[in-house]
Design an enzyme around this catalytic site. Structure first.
Site, PDB file in Angstrom:
ATOM      1  N   TYR A   1       0.870  -1.176   0.000  1.00  0.00           N
ATOM      2  CA  TYR A   1       0.000   0.000   0.000  1.00  0.00           C
ATOM      3  C   TYR A   1       0.906   1.224   0.000  1.00  0.00           C
ATOM      4  O   TYR A   1       2.090   1.141  -0.296  1.00  0.00           O
ATOM      5  CB  TYR A   1      -0.909  -0.120   1.241  1.00  0.00           C
ATOM      6  CG  TYR A   1      -2.096   0.793   1.265  1.00  0.00           C
ATOM      7  CD1 TYR A   1      -3.060   0.758   0.262  1.00  0.00           C
ATOM      8  CD2 TYR A   1      -2.281   1.685   2.315  1.00  0.00           C
ATOM      9  CE1 TYR A   1      -4.167   1.604   0.311  1.00  0.00           C
ATOM     10  CE2 TYR A   1      -3.387   2.525   2.373  1.00  0.00           C
ATOM     11  CZ  TYR A   1      -4.317   2.476   1.363  1.00  0.00           C
ATOM     12  OH  TYR A   1      -5.403   3.301   1.409  1.00  0.00           O
TER      13      TYR A   1
ATOM     14  N   ARG B   1      -5.574  10.669 -11.109  1.00  0.00           N
ATOM     15  CA  ARG B   1      -4.980  11.320  -9.931  1.00  0.00           C
ATOM     16  C   ARG B   1      -4.580  10.223  -8.955  1.00  0.00           C
ATOM     17  O   ARG B   1      -5.252   9.942  -7.992  1.00  0.00           O
ATOM     18  CB  ARG B   1      -5.997  12.296  -9.310  1.00  0.00           C
ATOM     19  CG  ARG B   1      -5.422  13.331  -8.404  1.00  0.00           C
ATOM     20  CD  ARG B   1      -5.209  12.841  -6.984  1.00  0.00           C
ATOM     21  NE  ARG B   1      -6.428  12.549  -6.274  1.00  0.00           N
ATOM     22  CZ  ARG B   1      -6.530  11.532  -5.399  1.00  0.00           C
ATOM     23  NH1 ARG B   1      -5.519  10.739  -5.150  1.00  0.00           N
ATOM     24  NH2 ARG B   1      -7.656  11.307  -4.778  1.00  0.00           N
TER      25      ARG B   1
ATOM     26  N   LYS C   1      -5.720  -1.753  -3.005  1.00  0.00           N
ATOM     27  CA  LYS C   1      -6.902  -1.495  -2.165  1.00  0.00           C
ATOM     28  C   LYS C   1      -7.647  -2.802  -1.923  1.00  0.00           C
ATOM     29  O   LYS C   1      -8.124  -3.068  -0.820  1.00  0.00           O
ATOM     30  CB  LYS C   1      -7.834  -0.490  -2.848  1.00  0.00           C
ATOM     31  CG  LYS C   1      -7.257   0.914  -2.964  1.00  0.00           C
ATOM     32  CD  LYS C   1      -7.590   1.785  -1.769  1.00  0.00           C
ATOM     33  CE  LYS C   1      -6.881   3.135  -1.865  1.00  0.00           C
ATOM     34  NZ  LYS C   1      -7.009   3.952  -0.665  1.00  0.00           N
TER      35      LYS C   1
ATOM     36  N   ASP D   1     -13.760   6.686  -2.307  1.00  0.00           N
ATOM     37  CA  ASP D   1     -12.856   6.515  -1.176  1.00  0.00           C
ATOM     38  C   ASP D   1     -12.137   7.814  -0.813  1.00  0.00           C
ATOM     39  O   ASP D   1     -11.920   8.113   0.350  1.00  0.00           O
ATOM     40  CB  ASP D   1     -11.832   5.442  -1.572  1.00  0.00           C
ATOM     41  CG  ASP D   1     -10.972   4.996  -0.421  1.00  0.00           C
ATOM     42  OD1 ASP D   1     -11.489   4.950   0.707  1.00  0.00           O
ATOM     43  OD2 ASP D   1      -9.797   4.676  -0.655  1.00  0.00           O
ATOM     44  N   ASP D   2     -11.771   8.579  -1.834  1.00  0.00           N
ATOM     45  CA  ASP D   2     -10.981   9.791  -1.584  1.00  0.00           C
ATOM     46  C   ASP D   2     -11.835  10.906  -0.991  1.00  0.00           C
ATOM     47  O   ASP D   2     -11.354  11.704  -0.199  1.00  0.00           O
ATOM     48  CB  ASP D   2     -10.328  10.258  -2.893  1.00  0.00           C
ATOM     49  CG  ASP D   2      -9.482   9.151  -3.476  1.00  0.00           C
ATOM     50  OD1 ASP D   2      -8.476   8.792  -2.849  1.00  0.00           O
ATOM     51  OD2 ASP D   2      -9.857   8.593  -4.528  1.00  0.00           O
TER      52      ASP D   2
ATOM     53  N   ASN E   1      -5.369   7.267   7.360  1.00  0.00           N
ATOM     54  CA  ASN E   1      -5.525   6.781   5.992  1.00  0.00           C
ATOM     55  C   ASN E   1      -6.861   6.046   5.867  1.00  0.00           C
ATOM     56  O   ASN E   1      -7.260   5.325   6.789  1.00  0.00           O
ATOM     57  CB  ASN E   1      -4.368   5.829   5.644  1.00  0.00           C
ATOM     58  CG  ASN E   1      -4.336   5.500   4.166  1.00  0.00           C
ATOM     59  OD1 ASN E   1      -5.248   4.867   3.634  1.00  0.00           O
ATOM     60  ND2 ASN E   1      -3.293   5.947   3.492  1.00  0.00           N
TER      61      ASN E   1
HETATM   62  O1  LIG Z   1      -4.297   5.292  -1.138  1.00  0.00           O
HETATM   63  C1  LIG Z   1      -4.080   5.910  -0.082  1.00  0.00           C
HETATM   64  O2  LIG Z   1      -3.113   5.703   0.632  1.00  0.00           O
HETATM   65  C2  LIG Z   1      -5.083   6.937   0.366  1.00  0.00           C
HETATM   66  C3  LIG Z   1      -5.802   7.482  -0.765  1.00  0.00           C
HETATM   67  O3  LIG Z   1      -6.884   7.045  -1.113  1.00  0.00           O
HETATM   68  C4  LIG Z   1      -5.134   8.473  -1.610  1.00  0.00           C
HETATM   69  O4  LIG Z   1      -4.121   9.060  -1.211  1.00  0.00           O
HETATM   70  O5  LIG Z   1      -5.611   8.674  -2.719  1.00  0.00           O
HETATM   71 MG   LIG Z   2      -7.174   7.265  -3.185  1.00  0.00          MG
END
Ligand SMILES: O=C([O-])CC(=O)C(=O)O
Ligand SMILES: [Mg+2]
Length: 653
Positions: free
Chosen positions: A201, A254, A272, A367-368, A553
């Protein structure tokens, strides 16, 4: 519908349902070499594989050769789009609807044994195959004589992984293990979550995405590009697993704070989803990573001969919307109402629109925007125990007004409004956002993107963050801009001069994009900051005291949230479920954690935490009438725990 699964084959007797199957032994010896052949009618719906499609293509060729106008319109590859003869529900391969003069596919599935069993990551156990299993499954001689326990295998793998100095090498070793022995991969990850999370991750997954073209070995998810337009349903059916419960999808625009990585963003859905399994207990076979490739605007990738995606600039507008719409419809058509779709790392200009558009028709969450909001709110609620007061006693300043910034701001305002009964418009006024043009104020309103408008409060314009800190005097400073090193010494010192215990959250990922380091936050605030970051930092020693930074996170939230949605059979995500997830997470911070200055519990207990989050989310789904799995289990925490995938090896007969 006939239900056959791998265990049915192994069992060799437990084939349920009615239909016409012949079971024949392909190899004469051994109990596992059973071949099951569908002869036609009452075939198993929706259980196709690559071989079936190859058959379909063969049939297509035959059709073209015969050029028989009478049969061409009802051949099975037309059935999906133009059913012409009555057939069973989900008669995917047209086996029910075929008439006698039409071709059907005599598909077959064989049980892995011997060499191919060792090459099958779902069933491979490596040296852990017992002598009995080696005999029964034609493995004798294919393995060295030692029989190892899974624990010993974990110990050995951890030893091997620790030999690598470079995180990306560790990442590749882990991906390799996932491809080789799935249960061992998850056992390793679950038992060593604190150590391996930074590998599979953030931050390492970010580097892996940047280099995905070079390290890419085998597909770990589905790639849906503009070339698949009109065929997305077909693409979904190419995936070998049929009972999908969670999809994480990105369009790569992004990726973390790293920008547009196009098709190479695939590392994110893959990462994820491995957390969905390890942290949330969702079965690996129910998880599907998807990358939508509409091109990239990343010049470096466009000029990279190893780039794996479409070499064109990003499609936008109608072309983009149509592909996404086809995707969303195909997903629902193929997997039904209750498949969870997690939008991940889309650019702002699409993320909000997609969430708004599909939030009312699909089980979706971003999620974001929402996952990050929920985790931050949990930290702030827990943090009240350290700094005192309630949410409404705080003033919040954000650097970054994109998905995470506005998503967190909105959830804080919502929770504050619930706590104080003040209208949302009022509670929003305690929250200020700074974007690349400075403080968001009402005089800028006309030119602001829609999602920023609620945050345009009355104030004179301010350009610099440090000046905004001095003017707004926030108690909480949150970085979500994706730009590293923006919480400078001046900014942190300003926070420390205003507050006895400034809360500073540097949320941008990966580590290179973090607004400041843990060490900087503690040093510049003389050890007074309550600090957490999106990517992990090691403990810091300052003035003879050890400070352990928290990790704010969304990995704390989405696995449990997803489990809660799935176990209750929820059909929509509601904001109150995000609040329920936050509440459950905050409740898991122990006195011992607070004593160490932590506002998040350690990841070590994440499965227990996820079960509590899942239970709270499911309870909310039942309360809101959005749950379909009835009756509601009495003890939702116990039920959540009982639903969780275990990576322990299974015994083969
Ligand atoms: O993936 C991660 O660590 C957290 C997240 O969703 C991002 O930064 O886009
Ligand atoms: Mg993300």
């Amino acid at each position: 519908m006939i239900s056959l699964n791998r265990s049915s084959f192994l069992n060799n007797t437990r084939i349920s349902g009615s239909g016409s199957y012949s079971i024949s032994r392909v190899q004469r010896k051994g109990p596992v070499s059973v071949r099951v052949v569908a002869l036609g009618s009452n075939g198993r719906a929706g259980e196709g594989n690559a071989a079936v499609l190859a058959e379909k293509n063969k049939l297509k060729e035959m059709r073209e050769e015969s050029e028989s106008p009478s049969s061409s319109s009802t051949l099975i590859d037309d059935v999906d789009s133009k059913p012409t003869v009555a057939g069973g529900v989900q008669d995917v391969y047209g086996e029910d609807s075929a008439t006698e003069d039409q071709f059907v596919t005599p598909w077959s599935v064989s049980v892995a044994s011997g060499y191919s069993l060792l090459r099958d990551p779902h069933h491979n156990k490596g040296l852990a195959f017992t002598i009995r299993e080696r005999d029964a499954h034609f493995l004798r001689g294919l393995l060295p004589p030692t029989v190892a326990s899974q624990d010993l295998q974990v110990k050995k793998m951890m030893h091997n992984i620790r030999q690598y100095q470079v995180p990306l090498q560790k990442y590749m070793a882990m991906m390799d293990l996932q491809e080789r022995n799935q249960r061992l991969f998850y056992k390793l990850l679950i038992d060593n979550v604190e150590e391996l999370l930074p590998i599979v991750y953030t931050p390492t997954v970010g580097e892996a995405c940047q280099k995905y073209g070079s390290i890419f070995m085998r597909p770990q998810g589905l790639f849906i590009s503009l070339k698949e337009k009109g065929k997305i349903l077909e693409v979904l059916r190419n995936w070998p697993e049929k009972n999908i419960q969670v999809i994480v999808v990105t369009d790569g625009e992004r990726i973390l704070g790293l920008g547009d990585l196009g098709c190479q963003g695939m590392g994110i859905p893959v990462g994820k989803l491995s957390l969905y399994t390890a942290l949330g207990g969702i079965r690996p076979s129910a998880c599907l990573p998807i990358t939508i490739d509409v091109g990239t605007n990343n010049e470096k990738l466009l000029n990279d001969e190893f780039y794996i995606g479409l070499k064109q600039r990003r499609a936008t507008g109608q072309e983009y919307a149509e592909l996404l719409d086809e995707f969303m419809m195909a997903v629902k058509q193929n997997y039904g109402e209750k498949v969870l779709i997690q939008f991940e790392d889309f650019a702002n200009h699409n993320a909000f629109d997609l969430l708004a558009k599909y939030g009312t028709t699909h089980l979706v969450f971003n999620d974001d925007i929402q996952g990050t909001a929920s985790v931050v709110l949990a930290g702030l609620v827990a943090g009240q125990k350290l700094v005192g007061g309630t949410l409404a006693d705080h003033r919040f300043l954000f650097l970054g007004a994109g998905e995470a910034g506005t998503g967190i701001a909105e959830l804080i305002a919502l929770e504050m409004s619930k706590q104080t009964k003040a209208p949302l418009e009022e509670t929003r006024k305690k929250i200020w956002l700074v974007d690349s043009k400075g403080l968001i104020v009402s005089s800028r309103k006309e030119s602001l993107q829609q999602f920023k408008k609620p945050w345009a409060h009355e104030h004179e314009p301010i350009k610099e963050l440090v000046d905004a800190v001095k003017a707004i005097r926030p108690t909480v400073l949150i970085g979500t801009s994706g730009a590293g090193r923006t919480f400078t010494k001046e900014v942190v010192e300003a926070m420390a001069s205003i507050n006895e215990k400034p809360i500073i959250l540097a949320l941008s990922n990966p580590t290179s994009q973090s607004e400041c380091t843990a060490e900087e936050a503690y040093t510049w605030s003389q050890g007074r900051a309550i600090f957490a970051s999106g990517s992990p930092f090691p403990p810091v020693e300052y003035d003879g005291k050890v400070f352990v930074p928290g990790q704010a996170n969304n990995a704390y939230i989405f696995p449990g949230l997803g489990l809660g949605l799935i176990m209750s059979g929820a059909i929509r995500v509601h904001d109150d479920m995000l609040l329920a997830a936050s509440e459950a997470l905050a409740a898991q911070v122990s006195q011992e954690n607070f004593d160490r200055g932590l506002i998040y519990p350690p990841f070590t207990n994440i499965r227990k935490i996820s079960a509590h989050i899942a239970a709270n989310v499911a309870a909310k789904a039942y309360e809101l009438g959005l749950a379909t799995r009835l009756p509601q289990p009495k003890d939702l925490v116990k039920y959540a725990e009982s639903c969780m995938y275990s990576p322990a090896y299974r015994n083969y007969r």
